[in-house]
Design a protein around this motif. Sequence first.
Motif, PDB file in Angstrom:
ATOM      1  N   VAL A  73       4.080  -3.132 -12.099  1.00 49.99           N
ATOM      2  CA  VAL A  73       4.409  -2.921 -10.636  1.00 49.99           C
ATOM      3  C   VAL A  73       4.001  -1.480  -9.732  1.00 49.99           C
ATOM      4  CG1 VAL A  73       7.554  -2.399 -11.179  1.00 49.99           C
ATOM      5  CG2 VAL A  73       6.251  -0.377 -10.961  1.00 49.99           C
ATOM      6  N   GLY A  74       2.664  -1.595  -9.879  1.00 44.09           N
ATOM      7  CA  GLY A  74       1.169  -1.273 -10.011  1.00 44.09           C
ATOM      8  C   GLY A  74       2.198   0.420  -9.034  1.00 44.09           C
ATOM      9  N   ALA A  75       2.641   0.908  -9.718  1.00 45.45           N
ATOM     10  CA  ALA A  75       2.656   2.321  -8.980  1.00 45.45           C
ATOM     11  C   ALA A  75       1.999   3.992  -9.686  1.00 45.45           C
ATOM     12  CB  ALA A  75       4.201   2.868 -10.508  1.00 45.45           C
ATOM     13  N   GLN A  76       2.076   4.262  -8.999  1.00 44.95           N
ATOM     14  CA  GLN A  76       0.544   5.633  -8.598  1.00 44.95           C
ATOM     15  C   GLN A  76       1.080   6.253 -10.688  1.00 44.95           C
ATOM     16  OE1 GLN A  76      -1.085   6.612  -6.638  1.00 44.95           O
ATOM     17  NE2 GLN A  76      -0.473   4.744  -5.932  1.00 44.95           N
ATOM     18  N   ALA A  77       1.928   6.599 -11.070  1.00 40.96           N
ATOM     19  CA  ALA A  77       2.577   7.802 -12.606  1.00 40.96           C
ATOM     20  C   ALA A  77       3.996   7.104 -12.549  1.00 40.96           C
ATOM     21  CB  ALA A  77       1.539   9.285 -12.095  1.00 40.96           C
ATOM     22  N   TYR A  78       4.267   8.321 -14.173  1.00 43.57           N
ATOM     23  CA  TYR A  78       5.991   8.239 -14.213  1.00 43.57           C
ATOM     24  C   TYR A  78       5.682   9.568 -15.043  1.00 43.57           C
ATOM     25  CZ  TYR A  78      10.135   8.102 -17.508  1.00 43.57           C
ATOM     26  OH  TYR A  78      10.621   8.461 -18.017  1.00 43.57           O
ATOM     27  N   ILE A  79       7.219  10.240 -14.594  1.00 43.73           N
ATOM     28  CA  ILE A  79       7.469  11.720 -14.275  1.00 43.73           C
ATOM     29  C   ILE A  79       8.441  11.517 -14.878  1.00 43.73           C
ATOM     30  CG2 ILE A  79       7.992  13.861 -12.938  1.00 43.73           C
ATOM     31  CD1 ILE A  79       6.302  12.226 -10.808  1.00 43.73           C
ATOM     32  N   GLY A  80       9.071  11.793 -16.249  1.00 45.18           N
ATOM     33  CA  GLY A  80      10.495  12.297 -16.840  1.00 45.18           C
ATOM     34  C   GLY A  80      10.129  12.158 -18.267  1.00 45.18           C
ATOM     35  N   SER A  81      11.516  12.030 -18.510  1.00 49.25           N
ATOM     36  CA  SER A  81      11.726  12.160 -20.152  1.00 49.25           C
ATOM     37  C   SER A  81      11.163  10.249 -20.925  1.00 49.25           C
ATOM     38  CB  SER A  81      12.831  12.393 -20.406  1.00 49.25           C
ATOM     39  OG  SER A  81      12.788  12.041 -21.751  1.00 49.25           O
ATOM     40  N   ASP A  82      10.723  10.883 -22.395  1.00 51.24           N
ATOM     41  CA  ASP A  82      10.159   9.161 -23.091  1.00 51.24           C
ATOM     42  C   ASP A  82      12.303   8.949 -23.618  1.00 51.24           C
ATOM     43  OD1 ASP A  82       9.627   7.228 -24.918  1.00 51.24           O
ATOM     44  OD2 ASP A  82       7.444   8.224 -24.751  1.00 51.24           O
ATOM     45  N   GLY A 134       0.736  -1.014   0.117  1.00 49.44           N
ATOM     46  CA  GLY A 134       0.245   0.083   0.518  1.00 49.44           C
ATOM     47  C   GLY A 134       1.088   1.338   0.033  1.00 49.44           C
ATOM     48  N   ILE A 135       2.100   1.526   0.244  1.00 51.50           N
ATOM     49  CA  ILE A 135       3.047   2.352  -0.232  1.00 51.50           C
ATOM     50  C   ILE A 135       3.024   2.815  -1.489  1.00 51.50           C
ATOM     51  CG2 ILE A 135       5.556   3.725   0.004  1.00 51.50           C
ATOM     52  CD1 ILE A 135       5.724   0.723   2.233  1.00 51.50           C
ATOM     53  N   PRO A 136       2.295   4.245  -2.069  1.00 49.47           N
ATOM     54  CA  PRO A 136       2.393   4.684  -3.144  1.00 49.47           C
ATOM     55  C   PRO A 136       3.441   4.596  -3.634  1.00 49.47           C
ATOM     56  CG  PRO A 136       2.125   6.375  -2.150  1.00 49.47           C
ATOM     57  CD  PRO A 136       1.982   4.899  -0.975  1.00 49.47           C
ATOM     58  N   VAL A 137       4.444   4.128  -5.086  1.00 49.75           N
ATOM     59  CA  VAL A 137       5.933   4.506  -5.560  1.00 49.75           C
ATOM     60  C   VAL A 137       5.367   5.212  -7.085  1.00 49.75           C
ATOM     61  CG1 VAL A 137       7.388   3.038  -7.470  1.00 49.75           C
ATOM     62  CG2 VAL A 137       6.851   2.369  -4.918  1.00 49.75           C
ATOM     63  N   PHE A 138       6.022   6.753  -7.100  1.00 52.85           N
ATOM     64  CA  PHE A 138       6.002   6.700  -8.565  1.00 52.85           C
ATOM     65  C   PHE A 138       7.435   6.516  -9.032  1.00 52.85           C
ATOM     66  CE2 PHE A 138       3.104   9.522  -4.926  1.00 52.85           C
ATOM     67  CZ  PHE A 138       2.113   9.704  -6.735  1.00 52.85           C
ATOM     68  N   LEU A 139       7.451   6.505 -10.687  1.00 51.83           N
ATOM     69  CA  LEU A 139       8.599   5.895 -11.046  1.00 51.83           C
ATOM     70  C   LEU A 139       8.897   7.345 -11.768  1.00 51.83           C
ATOM     71  CD1 LEU A 139       7.629   2.485 -12.947  1.00 51.83           C
ATOM     72  CD2 LEU A 139       9.108   2.898 -10.685  1.00 51.83           C
ATOM     73  N   TYR A 140      10.641   7.545 -11.963  1.00 47.00           N
ATOM     74  CA  TYR A 140      10.844   8.487 -12.358  1.00 47.00           C
ATOM     75  C   TYR A 140      11.901   8.166 -12.944  1.00 47.00           C
ATOM     76  CZ  TYR A 140      14.363  10.048  -9.499  1.00 47.00           C
ATOM     77  OH  TYR A 140      15.719  10.025  -8.511  1.00 47.00           O
ATOM     78  N   ASN A 141      12.381   9.147 -14.282  1.00 48.06           N
ATOM     79  CA  ASN A 141      13.733   8.947 -14.907  1.00 48.06           C
ATOM     80  C   ASN A 141      13.403   7.765 -15.868  1.00 48.06           C
ATOM     81  OD1 ASN A 141      16.300   7.621 -14.562  1.00 48.06           O
ATOM     82  ND2 ASN A 141      16.463   9.964 -15.017  1.00 48.06           N
ATOM     83  N   THR A 142      12.927   6.885 -15.650  1.00 55.72           N
ATOM     84  CA  THR A 142      13.205   5.277 -16.424  1.00 55.72           C
ATOM     85  C   THR A 142      12.156   5.131 -16.219  1.00 55.72           C
ATOM     86  OG1 THR A 142      15.998   5.326 -16.247  1.00 55.72           O
ATOM     87  CG2 THR A 142      14.119   3.369 -17.435  1.00 55.72           C
ATOM     88  N   GLY A 143      11.133   4.426 -16.829  1.00 53.67           N
ATOM     89  CA  GLY A 143      10.331   2.853 -16.336  1.00 53.67           C
ATOM     90  C   GLY A 143       8.700   3.292 -16.847  1.00 53.67           C
ATOM     91  N   ILE A 144       9.072   4.270 -17.984  1.00 54.51           N
ATOM     92  CA  ILE A 144       7.588   5.082 -18.426  1.00 54.51           C
ATOM     93  C   ILE A 144       6.610   3.609 -19.595  1.00 54.51           C
ATOM     94  CG2 ILE A 144       7.984   5.355 -21.071  1.00 54.51           C
ATOM     95  CD1 ILE A 144       6.608   7.345 -21.487  1.00 54.51           C
ATOM     96  N   ASP A 145       6.719   2.297 -19.321  1.00 56.26           N
ATOM     97  CA  ASP A 145       6.324   1.591 -19.746  1.00 56.26           C
ATOM     98  C   ASP A 145       5.801   0.378 -18.533  1.00 56.26           C
ATOM     99  OD1 ASP A 145       8.588   0.765 -19.873  1.00 56.26           O
ATOM    100  OD2 ASP A 145       8.521  -0.445 -22.076  1.00 56.26           O
TER     101      ASP A 145
END
Length: 352
Positions: A158-167, A142-153
């Motif tokens: 992984v059940g993350a909240q969102a992606y922040i970063g470049s494509d 139940g801990i929210p994870v935001f992927l950033y920098n890499t991991g847009i797909d």
Amino acid sequence: MRSTLLNVSTTRPRARLLAGASLLAATIALAGCSGGGSGGPQDAGTDGAATGGEGVSIVVMGGATDDPFWSTVKRGGEAAAKAVEAAGGTVTFVAMPNYDNFNPDAAKLVANIDAMKPSAAVIPDWAPEAQNDNISAITSKGIPVFLYNTGIDQVDAVGAQAYIGSDDYESGKLAGETFAAQGAKHVACVNTLPGTTNADARCRGVKEGAEPGGAKYTEMALPTSQFGDPSAVAQAIKGAIIEDPTIDGIFTPGQADTNAAASGIDQAGRTGEVRLGGQNFDTESLKRIQDGSQLFAIDQQGFAQGYYGVSAAFQYAAYGITLPQDPLLTGPALIDADNVEEAISGTDLGVR
């Protein structure tokens, strides 16, 4: 050459990217005025800072401390951390020890974050096969994870909240298209992090951007231990372009490798003949773009990644505020002779 932010064939146009970033900034500003906890809005402190974030802990994972790009990302995160701390929360940054044992170390660092039991985590998903089980272990609690920098797909995986970063794919494609548009006939993508999501996606993009423009493509895969090793990378590039003189375009995955590539090209006596482009940049790259010895750099705007990553994780954990869009893109942005002066100004401020 025309320079623009997100000047790529994609469904995420510049206007949408900037509008999303502006909306997120407005959301953060509003939270700073009104505050609130998970149970509802609360009054702001007497100094105008948001309250209701007491006890909220954010952990941010980044690259090695001697990696200039990740220093910029961290500065962005630290800027956002000031607002978090004013609201009663904390931000902890954890870094890769180096890149010699990349995938196992990345997986171990995610496991360490899990053991810290944060309120939310901000994680780059560089190597899904190595990292995803450990990231999923965090989100399953139940801990929210935001992927950033890499991991847009990898957000759903992984059940993350969102992606922040470049494509990363679009970054490479923009690079390939730029090489082809400037007359390159044989482009080599130097991959010093083979097997990682971001480096592989960039090289795939270079191929699919360059070939439709009539350029041949070659991938130059080097051991991960050579990432950031100026002598090894320079010698590898020197050898490659001497062995195959048809190579007239070199793309590298990081700014240190771009500097090494410039050295290798110079040692081979082909400065001015081999077009050079790189992911990320530093003052040396910008000077080369100014004097014409480097064609371009691709900016993924690391400061924004750190800033929005920390802000989004805290706003969600403390107030239940979600991003205005997913993914929230920070790039790619093309830096060339047309806008290099703006980039130089940003580096002087430590934000680019």
